[in-house]
Motif scaffolding. Sequence first.
Motif, short mmCIF file in Angstrom:
data_model
loop_
_atom_site.label_atom_id
_atom_site.label_comp_id
_atom_site.label_asym_id
_atom_site.label_seq_id
_atom_site.Cartn_x
_atom_site.Cartn_y
_atom_site.Cartn_z
N PHE A 177 58.97 -3.70 -19.90
CA PHE A 177 59.84 -3.00 -18.95
C PHE A 177 61.22 -2.77 -19.55
N ASP A 200 55.12 0.90 -15.30
CA ASP A 200 56.45 0.31 -15.10
C ASP A 200 56.48 -0.52 -13.83
N ASN A 240 54.79 -3.76 -14.37
CA ASN A 240 55.61 -4.67 -15.16
C ASN A 240 56.77 -5.26 -14.36
#
Length: 278
Positions: free
Chosen positions: A65, A234, A237
């Motif tokens: 990330f 994303d 994460n």
Amino acid sequence: MPSLPLLVCPVCGADLEPDDGFRTLSCPAGHRYDAAKQGYFNLLTGSGTKFQADTAAMVQARADFLAAGHYQPMAAELARLVAAAAPDAAAVLDAGAGTGYYLGEVLRPLPDASAVALDISKYALRRAARALPGAYALVWDVWRKLPLRDASVDVVLNVFAPRNPTEFHRVLAPGGILAVVTPRPEHLQEIRAEAAMLGIAGEKEERVSASLASGFTPLHTGHCTYSMRLHRSDLRNVVLMGPSARHLDPAVLERTLAALPDPVAVTASFTLQIFRAG
């Protein structure tokens, strides 16, 4: 490496210094700590720590990330504030350093500063040791007496990590700087409830200030808020890199992510507070 020792032996309190190859830390009493092959040192003695360290999976999620740059605007602002408040800093401690991402950003405008990264996760410190060559990456519990000399550092960073005001004050040189970053209630607000993430209490910055009132003078409180465009990887994460990961059902998380648009606009919002040690 610094010209004077930064570290003290957690067993006897004597100066702890590296050998020429930076593969061993030892003190005059003969206590010795060997570097892991990844370059970090585990200084925890006795029973270690009762707190849960971040797992390899959590650290991988965080590394991915952060590498995507989603928190870079906040990290850049943190580095700017620290450099403005302590332009001549010779030593920086990150208490709760994780992978070393924020410490690395803060050191960019302070290229000659020595650095110490503390965390209880060996998986995080493996990455910190690689990312910060020449820094001390140490497995340690921030709630214990820190393995640093009195008044040995000019800056303490505390980013999304537990705070030990007494120890931070002890290791800071007179007039040293403490930089604290915390999430604001609106941080990740678009996905926090849907992904069953832990909540963020209100009035957090006021509580931080109150907890530091006895030894620190506030210099600056600012907010860094912006929108991120997060794809499903994303989103996965950002959920799995924090403490919420310990409470989630992975199958439920995947169903939740599959039902969301791709990408999603998500708010990033942080409070950055700078204090001077009194």
